[in-house]
Enzyme design. Sequence first.
Site, PDB file in Angstrom:
ATOM      1  N   SER A 191      38.309  42.708  33.661  1.00 36.30           N
ATOM      2  CA  SER A 191      39.381  43.218  32.768  1.00 36.30           C
ATOM      3  C   SER A 191      39.135  44.099  31.457  1.00 36.30           C
ATOM      4  CB  SER A 191      40.545  42.196  32.704  1.00 36.30           C
ATOM      5  OG  SER A 191      41.631  42.621  32.787  1.00 36.30           O
ATOM      6  N   PRO A 192      40.074  44.859  31.111  1.00 38.27           N
ATOM      7  CA  PRO A 192      39.554  45.475  29.692  1.00 38.27           C
ATOM      8  C   PRO A 192      39.703  44.483  28.858  1.00 38.27           C
ATOM      9  CG  PRO A 192      41.096  46.890  30.884  1.00 38.27           C
ATOM     10  CD  PRO A 192      41.022  45.426  31.761  1.00 38.27           C
ATOM     11  N   CYS A 229      39.279  43.930  24.344  1.00 36.20           N
ATOM     12  CA  CYS A 229      38.830  44.507  23.065  1.00 36.20           C
ATOM     13  C   CYS A 229      37.914  43.261  22.512  1.00 36.20           C
ATOM     14  CB  CYS A 229      40.029  44.591  22.474  1.00 36.20           C
ATOM     15  SG  CYS A 229      41.137  45.839  22.820  1.00 36.20           S
ATOM     16  N   ALA A 256      40.196  48.870  25.717  1.00 32.97           N
ATOM     17  CA  ALA A 256      40.872  49.728  25.427  1.00 32.97           C
ATOM     18  C   ALA A 256      40.305  50.818  24.609  1.00 32.97           C
ATOM     19  CB  ALA A 256      42.227  49.353  24.978  1.00 32.97           C
ATOM     20  N   GLN A 296      39.075  52.123  30.152  1.00 29.38           N
ATOM     21  CA  GLN A 296      40.452  52.125  29.814  1.00 29.38           C
ATOM     22  C   GLN A 296      40.996  53.299  28.309  1.00 29.38           C
ATOM     23  OE1 GLN A 296      42.767  48.806  28.070  1.00 29.38           O
ATOM     24  NE2 GLN A 296      43.839  48.865  30.172  1.00 29.38           N
ATOM     25  N   TYR A 326      51.917  48.862  24.091  1.00 25.08           N
ATOM     26  CA  TYR A 326      51.397  50.199  23.437  1.00 25.08           C
ATOM     27  C   TYR A 326      52.042  51.415  23.674  1.00 25.08           C
ATOM     28  CZ  TYR A 326      47.988  46.571  22.407  1.00 25.08           C
ATOM     29  OH  TYR A 326      47.483  45.255  21.675  1.00 25.08           O
ATOM     30  N   GLY A 343      39.302  38.004  32.866  1.00 30.93           N
ATOM     31  CA  GLY A 343      39.293  38.430  31.475  1.00 30.93           C
ATOM     32  C   GLY A 343      38.467  37.156  31.055  1.00 30.93           C
ATOM     33  N   ARG A 344      39.214  36.165  30.565  1.00 30.37           N
ATOM     34  CA  ARG A 344      38.669  35.215  29.907  1.00 30.37           C
ATOM     35  C   ARG A 344      37.609  34.429  30.836  1.00 30.37           C
ATOM     36  NH1 ARG A 344      44.637  33.259  28.066  1.00 30.37           N
ATOM     37  NH2 ARG A 344      44.981  34.341  30.193  1.00 30.37           N
TER      38      ARG A 344
HETATM   39  C1  LIG Z   1      39.604  39.167  24.012  1.00 32.54           C
HETATM   40  C2  LIG Z   1      40.621  39.923  24.826  1.00 32.54           C
HETATM   41  C3  LIG Z   1      40.696  41.338  24.870  1.00 32.54           C
HETATM   42  C4  LIG Z   1      41.724  41.917  25.694  1.00 32.54           C
HETATM   43  N1  LIG Z   1      41.756  43.316  25.506  1.00 32.54           N
HETATM   44  C5  LIG Z   1      42.486  44.120  26.287  1.00 32.54           C
HETATM   45  C6  LIG Z   1      42.157  45.605  26.541  1.00 32.54           C
HETATM   46  O1  LIG Z   1      41.764  46.277  25.560  1.00 32.54           O
HETATM   47  N2  LIG Z   1      43.142  46.449  27.263  1.00 32.54           N
HETATM   48  C7  LIG Z   1      43.920  45.589  28.125  1.00 32.54           C
HETATM   49  O2  LIG Z   1      44.829  46.159  28.708  1.00 32.54           O
HETATM   50  N3  LIG Z   1      44.141  44.033  28.039  1.00 32.54           N
HETATM   51  C8  LIG Z   1      43.307  43.587  27.215  1.00 32.54           C
HETATM   52  N4  LIG Z   1      43.144  42.057  27.329  1.00 32.54           N
HETATM   53  C9  LIG Z   1      44.115  41.374  28.421  1.00 32.54           C
HETATM   54  C10 LIG Z   1      43.122  41.236  29.777  1.00 32.54           C
HETATM   55  O3  LIG Z   1      42.531  42.299  29.989  1.00 32.54           O
HETATM   56  C11 LIG Z   1      43.659  40.308  30.721  1.00 32.54           C
HETATM   57  O4  LIG Z   1      44.715  40.982  31.283  1.00 32.54           O
HETATM   58  C12 LIG Z   1      44.281  39.127  30.130  1.00 32.54           C
HETATM   59  O5  LIG Z   1      43.297  38.345  29.230  1.00 32.54           O
HETATM   60  C13 LIG Z   1      44.763  38.250  31.338  1.00 32.54           C
HETATM   61  O6  LIG Z   1      43.543  37.830  32.422  1.00 32.54           O
HETATM   62  P1  LIG Z   1      42.833  36.454  32.029  1.00 32.54           P
HETATM   63  O7  LIG Z   1      43.679  35.354  32.306  1.00 32.54           O
HETATM   64  O8  LIG Z   1      41.827  36.467  33.231  1.00 32.54           O
HETATM   65  O9  LIG Z   1      42.239  36.407  30.797  1.00 32.54           O
HETATM   66  C14 LIG Z   1      42.673  41.221  26.540  1.00 32.54           C
HETATM   67  C15 LIG Z   1      42.443  39.851  26.648  1.00 32.54           C
HETATM   68  C16 LIG Z   1      41.458  39.180  25.866  1.00 32.54           C
HETATM   69  C17 LIG Z   1      41.341  37.879  26.260  1.00 32.54           C
END
Ligand SMILES: Cc1cc2nc3c(=O)[nH]c(=O)nc-3n(C[C@H](O)[C@H](O)[C@H](O)COP(=O)(O)O)c2cc1C
Length: 383
Positions: free
Chosen positions: A22-23, A25, A57, A99, A182, A336-337
Amino acid sequence: MASLFSSITIRGVSFPNRIAVSPLCMYSAIEGMAQPFHFAHLSTFARGKAGLIFTEAIAVEPVGRITPHCLGIWSDAQVEALRPITAFIDEMGCVPAIQLAHAGRKASTAAAFLGGKPLPHDDPQAWQVVGPSAVAAGPGFPVPHELSVEEIQELIHAFASAAERSIEAGFKVIELHGAHGYLVNSFLSPISNLRTDAYGGDIHGRMRFALEITRATRAAVGEDIPLFFRISAVDGGEGGWSMDDSVVLATELGKCGIDVVDCSSGGISGAPRFRADDEGKPLDKNSARMPGFQVPYAERIRNETDLMSMAVGVIVDPHQAEEIIQNGRADFAALGREIMYDPFWPLHAAEKLGVDPDFKMWPKQYGWAVDRRSQIITLNRQS
Ligand SMILES: Cc1cc2nc3c(=O)[nH]c(=O)nc-3n(C[C@H](O)[C@H](O)[C@H](O)COP(=O)(O)O)c2cc1C
Protein backbone atom coordinates in the site's frame (compact mmCIF):
# COMPACT_ATOMS: atom_id res chain seq x y z
CA MET A 1 -1.69 -23.14 -5.80
CA ALA A 2 -3.11 -20.53 -3.44
CA SER A 3 -5.27 -17.82 -5.02
CA LEU A 4 -3.07 -15.19 -3.36
CA PHE A 5 -0.22 -16.38 -5.55
CA SER A 6 -2.16 -16.63 -8.79
CA SER A 7 -1.05 -14.26 -11.55
CA ILE A 8 -3.38 -11.80 -13.22
CA THR A 9 -3.11 -9.62 -16.31
CA ILE A 10 -4.79 -6.23 -16.53
CA ARG A 11 -4.49 -4.42 -19.86
CA GLY A 12 -0.80 -4.72 -20.85
CA VAL A 13 0.57 -5.63 -17.42
CA SER A 14 0.95 -9.05 -15.72
CA PHE A 15 1.12 -9.27 -11.94
CA PRO A 16 2.87 -12.31 -10.44
CA ASN A 17 0.62 -12.42 -7.36
CA ARG A 18 -2.17 -10.48 -5.61
CA ILE A 19 -0.11 -8.93 -2.83
CA ALA A 20 0.29 -5.15 -2.99
CA VAL A 21 2.40 -2.79 -0.92
CA SER A 22 0.00 0.00 0.00
CA PRO A 23 1.20 3.59 -0.51
CA LEU A 24 3.35 4.59 2.48
CA CYS A 25 4.59 8.17 2.98
CA MET A 26 8.15 8.31 4.22
CA TYR A 27 8.54 12.13 4.52
CA SER A 28 12.16 11.81 3.41
CA ALA A 29 12.37 13.64 0.08
CA ILE A 30 14.42 16.76 -0.61
CA GLU A 31 12.69 19.27 -2.95
CA GLY A 32 10.31 16.45 -3.93
CA MET A 33 13.24 14.29 -5.10
CA ALA A 34 13.64 10.61 -4.23
CA GLN A 35 16.66 9.87 -2.04
CA PRO A 36 18.70 6.70 -1.33
CA PHE A 37 16.22 6.00 1.48
CA HIS A 38 13.36 5.67 -1.03
CA PHE A 39 15.38 3.22 -3.10
CA ALA A 40 16.24 1.14 -0.03
CA HIS A 41 12.63 1.26 1.22
CA LEU A 42 10.90 0.22 -2.02
CA SER A 43 13.60 -2.18 -3.25
CA THR A 44 13.24 -4.17 -0.02
CA PHE A 45 9.62 -4.95 -0.91
CA ALA A 46 10.78 -6.02 -4.38
CA ARG A 47 13.24 -8.47 -2.84
CA GLY A 48 10.30 -9.62 -0.72
CA LYS A 49 8.35 -10.25 -3.96
CA ALA A 50 5.16 -8.29 -3.42
CA GLY A 51 3.54 -8.44 -6.86
CA LEU A 52 2.49 -4.79 -6.92
CA ILE A 53 4.56 -2.12 -5.20
CA PHE A 54 3.10 1.36 -4.76
CA THR A 55 5.15 4.43 -4.02
CA GLU A 56 3.92 6.82 -1.38
CA ALA A 57 1.56 9.63 -2.43
CA ILE A 58 3.57 11.64 -4.98
CA ALA A 59 2.46 15.22 -5.51
CA VAL A 60 1.55 16.58 -8.94
CA GLU A 61 2.55 20.13 -7.91
CA PRO A 62 4.54 21.62 -5.01
CA VAL A 63 1.50 22.81 -2.98
CA GLY A 64 0.05 19.31 -3.35
CA ARG A 65 2.62 17.79 -0.99
CA ILE A 66 1.44 16.73 2.45
CA THR A 67 4.72 17.90 3.99
CA PRO A 68 7.79 19.76 2.69
CA HIS A 69 9.49 16.33 2.63
CA CYS A 70 7.03 14.48 0.39
CA LEU A 71 7.90 13.24 -3.08
CA GLY A 72 6.84 15.14 -6.21
CA ILE A 73 6.70 14.46 -9.93
CA TRP A 74 6.33 17.92 -11.44
CA SER A 75 9.89 18.06 -12.89
CA ASP A 76 12.11 15.98 -15.16
CA ALA A 77 14.79 15.79 -12.45
CA GLN A 78 12.26 14.07 -10.19
CA VAL A 79 11.61 11.53 -12.95
CA GLU A 80 15.32 10.71 -13.14
CA ALA A 81 15.50 10.19 -9.37
CA LEU A 82 12.64 7.66 -9.49
CA ARG A 83 13.98 5.65 -12.43
CA PRO A 84 16.44 3.39 -10.50
CA ILE A 85 13.59 2.42 -8.18
CA THR A 86 11.25 1.30 -10.96
CA ALA A 87 14.12 -0.48 -12.77
CA PHE A 88 14.95 -2.54 -9.68
CA ILE A 89 11.32 -3.44 -8.94
CA ASP A 90 11.01 -4.57 -12.57
CA GLU A 91 14.24 -6.59 -12.36
CA MET A 92 12.79 -8.52 -9.38
CA GLY A 93 9.71 -9.44 -11.47
CA CYS A 94 7.36 -7.14 -9.53
CA VAL A 95 5.22 -4.29 -10.84
CA PRO A 96 6.22 -0.68 -9.99
CA ALA A 97 3.20 1.54 -9.30
CA ILE A 98 2.87 5.22 -8.45
CA GLN A 99 0.21 6.96 -6.42
CA LEU A 100 -0.45 10.43 -7.85
CA ALA A 101 -1.81 12.83 -5.29
CA HIS A 102 -2.66 16.35 -4.23
CA ALA A 103 -3.01 16.98 -0.51
CA GLY A 104 -5.40 19.94 -0.95
CA ARG A 105 -6.54 21.46 2.33
CA LYS A 106 -4.54 18.86 4.31
CA ALA A 107 -1.19 19.98 2.80
CA SER A 108 1.55 21.93 4.57
CA THR A 109 1.82 19.73 7.64
CA ALA A 110 4.67 18.18 9.60
CA ALA A 111 5.69 14.55 9.03
CA ALA A 112 3.59 11.93 10.85
CA PHE A 113 6.62 10.95 12.92
CA LEU A 114 6.89 14.62 14.04
CA GLY A 115 3.21 14.78 15.03
CA GLY A 116 1.61 15.44 11.61
CA LYS A 117 0.11 18.80 12.63
CA PRO A 118 -0.38 21.71 10.19
CA LEU A 119 2.73 23.89 9.99
CA PRO A 120 2.17 27.24 11.75
CA HIS A 121 1.50 29.96 9.13
CA ASP A 122 4.69 31.82 10.13
CA ASP A 123 6.81 28.70 9.56
CA PRO A 124 9.09 29.52 6.58
CA GLN A 125 8.27 26.12 5.07
CA ALA A 126 4.45 26.54 5.29
CA TRP A 127 2.33 27.39 2.26
CA GLN A 128 -1.23 28.43 1.37
CA VAL A 129 -3.39 25.31 1.03
CA VAL A 130 -6.17 24.92 -1.55
CA GLY A 131 -9.53 23.19 -1.65
CA PRO A 132 -12.98 23.13 -3.25
CA SER A 133 -14.36 25.55 -0.63
CA ALA A 134 -12.99 27.79 2.10
CA VAL A 135 -13.62 25.15 4.79
CA ALA A 136 -10.78 23.99 7.05
CA ALA A 137 -10.14 20.25 7.49
CA GLY A 138 -10.64 20.57 11.24
CA PRO A 139 -9.58 22.54 14.30
CA GLY A 140 -6.03 23.83 13.87
CA PHE A 141 -6.07 23.36 10.08
CA PRO A 142 -5.77 26.44 7.84
CA VAL A 143 -8.71 27.71 5.77
CA PRO A 144 -7.95 26.73 2.15
CA HIS A 145 -8.02 29.07 -0.82
CA GLU A 146 -11.16 28.17 -2.83
CA LEU A 147 -9.99 27.02 -6.26
CA SER A 148 -11.34 28.90 -9.29
CA VAL A 149 -12.58 26.96 -12.32
CA GLU A 150 -9.42 28.04 -14.18
CA GLU A 151 -7.23 26.71 -11.36
CA ILE A 152 -9.19 23.44 -11.41
CA GLN A 153 -8.43 23.10 -15.15
CA GLU A 154 -4.72 23.68 -14.43
CA LEU A 155 -4.81 20.93 -11.80
CA ILE A 156 -6.41 18.46 -14.20
CA HIS A 157 -3.56 19.26 -16.58
CA ALA A 158 -1.04 18.78 -13.73
CA PHE A 159 -2.41 15.27 -13.06
CA ALA A 160 -2.18 14.37 -16.75
CA SER A 161 1.41 15.69 -17.02
CA ALA A 162 2.35 13.80 -13.86
CA ALA A 163 0.88 10.64 -15.38
CA GLU A 164 3.01 11.09 -18.51
CA ARG A 165 6.09 11.62 -16.37
CA SER A 166 5.21 8.50 -14.36
CA ILE A 167 5.41 6.41 -17.52
CA GLU A 168 8.74 8.04 -18.38
CA ALA A 169 9.97 7.11 -14.90
CA GLY A 170 9.14 3.45 -15.60
CA PHE A 171 5.92 2.98 -13.63
CA LYS A 172 3.56 0.33 -15.04
CA VAL A 173 0.51 1.18 -12.92
CA ILE A 174 -0.92 4.53 -11.85
CA GLU A 175 -3.20 5.08 -8.89
CA LEU A 176 -5.10 8.35 -8.45
CA HIS A 177 -5.40 9.24 -4.77
CA GLY A 178 -9.06 10.05 -4.19
CA ALA A 179 -9.13 9.18 -0.47
CA HIS A 180 -8.22 10.31 3.05
CA GLY A 181 -9.55 13.87 2.84
CA TYR A 182 -6.98 15.06 0.30
CA LEU A 183 -7.91 17.23 -2.67
CA VAL A 184 -9.87 14.80 -4.86
CA ASN A 185 -11.69 13.34 -1.86
CA SER A 186 -12.52 16.84 -0.60
CA PHE A 187 -14.29 17.58 -3.89
CA LEU A 188 -16.36 14.39 -3.49
CA SER A 189 -17.54 14.88 0.06
CA PRO A 190 -20.49 17.17 0.84
CA ILE A 191 -18.73 18.01 4.14
CA SER A 192 -15.82 19.77 2.38
CA ASN A 193 -17.34 20.75 -0.99
CA LEU A 194 -19.87 23.58 -0.62
CA ARG A 195 -19.50 24.87 -4.19
CA THR A 196 -22.54 25.92 -6.15
CA ASP A 197 -20.90 25.78 -9.61
CA ALA A 198 -20.40 22.76 -11.93
CA TYR A 199 -17.83 21.24 -9.50
CA GLY A 200 -20.19 21.11 -6.52
CA GLY A 201 -23.81 20.58 -5.58
CA ASP A 202 -25.21 17.08 -6.09
CA ILE A 203 -23.07 13.95 -6.32
CA HIS A 204 -22.60 14.43 -10.08
CA GLY A 205 -21.18 17.91 -9.60
CA ARG A 206 -18.95 16.77 -6.74
CA MET A 207 -17.66 13.82 -8.83
CA ARG A 208 -16.81 16.02 -11.81
CA PHE A 209 -13.23 16.83 -10.70
CA ALA A 210 -12.41 13.15 -10.01
CA LEU A 211 -13.86 12.06 -13.35
CA GLU A 212 -12.13 14.81 -15.34
CA ILE A 213 -8.77 13.93 -13.77
CA THR A 214 -9.36 10.28 -14.57
CA ARG A 215 -10.25 10.97 -18.20
CA ALA A 216 -7.22 13.22 -18.62
CA THR A 217 -4.96 10.59 -17.05
CA ARG A 218 -6.30 7.80 -19.25
CA ALA A 219 -5.83 9.98 -22.34
CA ALA A 220 -2.25 10.77 -21.26
CA VAL A 221 -1.13 7.17 -20.66
CA GLY A 222 -2.95 5.27 -23.40
CA GLU A 223 -4.82 1.98 -23.16
CA ASP A 224 -2.12 -0.42 -21.92
CA ILE A 225 -1.63 1.01 -18.42
CA PRO A 226 -3.82 -0.26 -15.57
CA LEU A 227 -5.35 2.62 -13.63
CA PHE A 228 -6.28 2.31 -9.95
CA PHE A 229 -8.29 4.85 -7.96
CA ARG A 230 -8.14 4.95 -4.15
CA ILE A 231 -11.45 5.91 -2.55
CA SER A 232 -12.51 6.66 0.96
CA ALA A 233 -15.53 4.36 0.70
CA VAL A 234 -17.24 6.24 3.54
CA ASP A 235 -16.44 9.53 5.30
CA GLY A 236 -17.51 8.11 8.61
CA GLY A 237 -19.22 11.37 9.59
CA GLU A 238 -22.84 12.44 9.80
CA GLY A 239 -24.17 13.57 6.42
CA GLY A 240 -20.98 12.58 4.64
CA TRP A 241 -20.09 10.38 1.69
CA SER A 242 -21.63 6.89 1.87
CA MET A 243 -20.91 3.44 0.48
CA ASP A 244 -23.84 3.85 -1.92
CA ASP A 245 -22.13 7.01 -3.23
CA SER A 246 -18.94 4.96 -3.70
CA VAL A 247 -20.76 2.46 -5.90
CA VAL A 248 -22.06 5.34 -8.06
CA LEU A 249 -18.56 6.84 -8.25
CA ALA A 250 -16.90 3.51 -9.11
CA THR A 251 -19.37 2.92 -11.94
CA GLU A 252 -18.58 6.35 -13.40
CA LEU A 253 -14.83 5.87 -12.88
CA GLY A 254 -15.04 2.65 -14.87
CA LYS A 255 -16.51 4.57 -17.82
CA CYS A 256 -13.53 6.97 -17.63
CA GLY A 257 -10.90 4.21 -17.72
CA ILE A 258 -10.33 3.04 -14.13
CA ASP A 259 -9.68 -0.70 -13.76
CA VAL A 260 -9.32 -1.23 -10.02
CA VAL A 261 -10.86 0.60 -7.05
CA ASP A 262 -8.64 0.60 -3.96
CA CYS A 263 -10.99 0.76 -0.99
CA SER A 264 -9.89 2.73 2.05
CA SER A 265 -12.05 5.03 4.20
CA GLY A 266 -12.23 8.21 6.27
CA GLY A 267 -9.99 11.23 6.59
CA ILE A 268 -12.25 14.03 5.42
CA SER A 269 -12.44 15.64 8.87
CA GLY A 270 -8.84 14.89 9.69
CA ALA A 271 -10.15 12.03 11.83
CA PRO A 272 -8.53 8.60 11.81
CA ARG A 273 -10.06 5.91 9.66
CA PHE A 274 -12.68 3.72 11.28
CA ARG A 275 -15.35 1.27 10.25
CA ALA A 276 -18.67 2.77 9.32
CA ASP A 277 -21.91 1.26 8.17
CA ASP A 278 -23.28 1.71 4.65
CA GLU A 279 -24.76 5.09 5.52
CA GLY A 280 -21.41 6.27 6.77
CA LYS A 281 -22.27 6.21 10.48
CA PRO A 282 -19.40 5.13 12.70
CA LEU A 283 -19.79 1.70 14.28
CA ASP A 284 -17.27 2.17 17.07
CA LYS A 285 -14.01 3.98 17.45
CA ASN A 286 -11.92 0.84 17.91
CA SER A 287 -13.04 -0.99 14.80
CA ALA A 288 -10.09 0.27 12.71
CA ARG A 289 -8.07 -2.27 14.65
CA MET A 290 -10.22 -5.17 13.44
CA PRO A 291 -8.53 -7.42 10.86
CA GLY A 292 -9.85 -6.72 7.37
CA PHE A 293 -12.17 -3.93 8.59
CA GLN A 294 -12.38 -2.37 5.11
CA VAL A 295 -12.74 -5.59 3.11
CA PRO A 296 -16.57 -5.24 2.90
CA TYR A 297 -16.08 -2.02 0.91
CA ALA A 298 -13.86 -3.78 -1.66
CA GLU A 299 -16.33 -6.66 -1.76
CA ARG A 300 -19.26 -4.37 -2.56
CA ILE A 301 -17.41 -2.55 -5.33
CA ARG A 302 -16.40 -5.88 -6.86
CA ASN A 303 -19.92 -7.30 -6.62
CA GLU A 304 -21.89 -4.25 -7.71
CA THR A 305 -19.75 -2.84 -10.53
CA ASP A 306 -17.76 -4.25 -13.46
CA LEU A 307 -14.51 -3.17 -11.82
CA MET A 308 -11.89 -5.02 -9.87
CA SER A 309 -11.09 -4.01 -6.31
CA MET A 310 -8.23 -3.89 -3.85
CA ALA A 311 -8.76 -4.45 -0.12
CA VAL A 312 -6.60 -2.76 2.52
CA GLY A 313 -6.57 -2.29 6.28
CA VAL A 314 -5.20 -4.66 8.94
CA ILE A 315 -4.55 -7.51 6.54
CA VAL A 316 -1.87 -9.32 8.51
CA ASP A 317 -2.17 -13.08 8.17
CA PRO A 318 -1.50 -15.14 4.99
CA HIS A 319 -4.65 -17.24 5.51
CA GLN A 320 -6.71 -14.06 5.94
CA ALA A 321 -5.31 -12.63 2.68
CA GLU A 322 -5.86 -15.95 0.91
CA GLU A 323 -9.51 -16.04 2.05
CA ILE A 324 -10.11 -12.53 0.63
CA ILE A 325 -8.81 -13.45 -2.82
CA GLN A 326 -10.14 -17.02 -2.91
CA ASN A 327 -13.68 -15.94 -2.04
CA GLY A 328 -13.64 -13.16 -4.63
CA ARG A 329 -13.95 -10.39 -2.04
CA ALA A 330 -11.17 -8.41 -3.77
CA ASP A 331 -8.64 -8.88 -6.57
CA PHE A 332 -5.64 -7.58 -4.62
CA ALA A 333 -4.79 -7.52 -0.93
CA ALA A 334 -2.76 -4.45 0.04
CA LEU A 335 -0.59 -4.33 3.15
CA GLY A 336 0.82 -1.28 4.91
CA ARG A 337 2.08 -1.58 8.46
CA GLU A 338 2.41 -5.37 8.38
CA ILE A 339 4.73 -5.31 5.38
CA MET A 340 6.78 -2.53 6.97
CA TYR A 341 7.20 -4.90 9.93
CA ASP A 342 8.11 -7.80 7.65
CA PRO A 343 9.09 -6.68 4.12
CA PHE A 344 9.53 -10.36 3.19
CA TRP A 345 5.88 -11.04 4.14
CA PRO A 346 4.94 -12.38 0.65
CA LEU A 347 7.78 -14.95 0.72
CA HIS A 348 6.94 -15.95 4.28
CA ALA A 349 3.25 -16.19 3.30
CA ALA A 350 4.15 -18.45 0.34
CA GLU A 351 6.05 -20.71 2.74
CA LYS A 352 3.17 -20.81 5.24
CA LEU A 353 0.58 -21.53 2.53
CA GLY A 354 2.78 -24.35 1.15
CA VAL A 355 3.18 -22.61 -2.20
CA ASP A 356 6.95 -22.31 -2.17
CA PRO A 357 8.45 -25.25 -0.22
CA ASP A 358 11.81 -25.00 -2.01
CA PHE A 359 12.22 -21.20 -1.78
CA LYS A 360 12.11 -20.90 -5.57
CA MET A 361 10.17 -17.63 -5.33
CA TRP A 362 13.01 -15.93 -3.50
CA PRO A 363 15.52 -13.79 -5.42
CA LYS A 364 18.07 -16.23 -6.85
CA GLN A 365 20.80 -14.59 -4.80
CA TYR A 366 18.98 -15.67 -1.59
CA GLY A 367 16.87 -18.72 -2.49
CA TRP A 368 19.60 -21.40 -2.59
CA ALA A 369 21.04 -20.25 0.74
CA VAL A 370 17.66 -19.95 2.47
CA ASP A 371 16.88 -23.48 1.24
CA ARG A 372 20.15 -24.71 2.84
CA ARG A 373 19.18 -22.92 6.04
CA SER A 374 15.87 -24.75 6.06
CA GLN A 375 17.57 -28.14 5.53
CA ILE A 376 19.97 -27.44 8.40
CA ILE A 377 17.06 -26.57 10.69
CA THR A 378 15.29 -29.84 9.75
CA LEU A 379 18.46 -31.92 10.28
CA ASN A 380 19.12 -30.31 13.65
CA ARG A 381 15.53 -31.04 14.72
CA GLN A 382 15.91 -34.69 13.76
CA SER A 383 19.20 -35.20 15.63
C1 LIG B 1 3.45 5.29 7.44
C2 LIG B 1 2.18 5.33 6.62
C3 LIG B 1 2.13 6.13 5.50
C4 LIG B 1 0.99 6.13 4.68
N1 LIG B 1 1.00 6.85 3.52
C5 LIG B 1 -0.05 6.75 2.66
C6 LIG B 1 -0.02 7.37 1.39
O1 LIG B 1 0.97 7.96 0.97
N2 LIG B 1 -1.12 7.25 0.60
C7 LIG B 1 -2.23 6.56 1.00
O2 LIG B 1 -3.21 6.47 0.25
N3 LIG B 1 -2.28 5.94 2.19
C8 LIG B 1 -1.22 6.01 3.02
N4 LIG B 1 -1.23 5.32 4.19
C9 LIG B 1 -2.35 4.38 4.46
C10 LIG B 1 -1.93 2.97 4.02
O3 LIG B 1 -1.69 2.92 2.61
C11 LIG B 1 -2.97 1.92 4.39
O4 LIG B 1 -4.16 2.20 3.68
C12 LIG B 1 -3.27 1.91 5.88
O5 LIG B 1 -2.06 1.93 6.63
C13 LIG B 1 -4.09 0.67 6.29
O6 LIG B 1 -3.39 -0.51 5.96
P1 LIG B 1 -2.56 -1.35 7.09
O7 LIG B 1 -3.54 -1.67 8.20
O8 LIG B 1 -2.09 -2.58 6.36
O9 LIG B 1 -1.43 -0.50 7.57
C14 LIG B 1 -0.13 5.34 5.04
C15 LIG B 1 -0.09 4.56 6.21
C16 LIG B 1 1.06 4.54 6.99
C17 LIG B 1 1.10 3.64 8.20
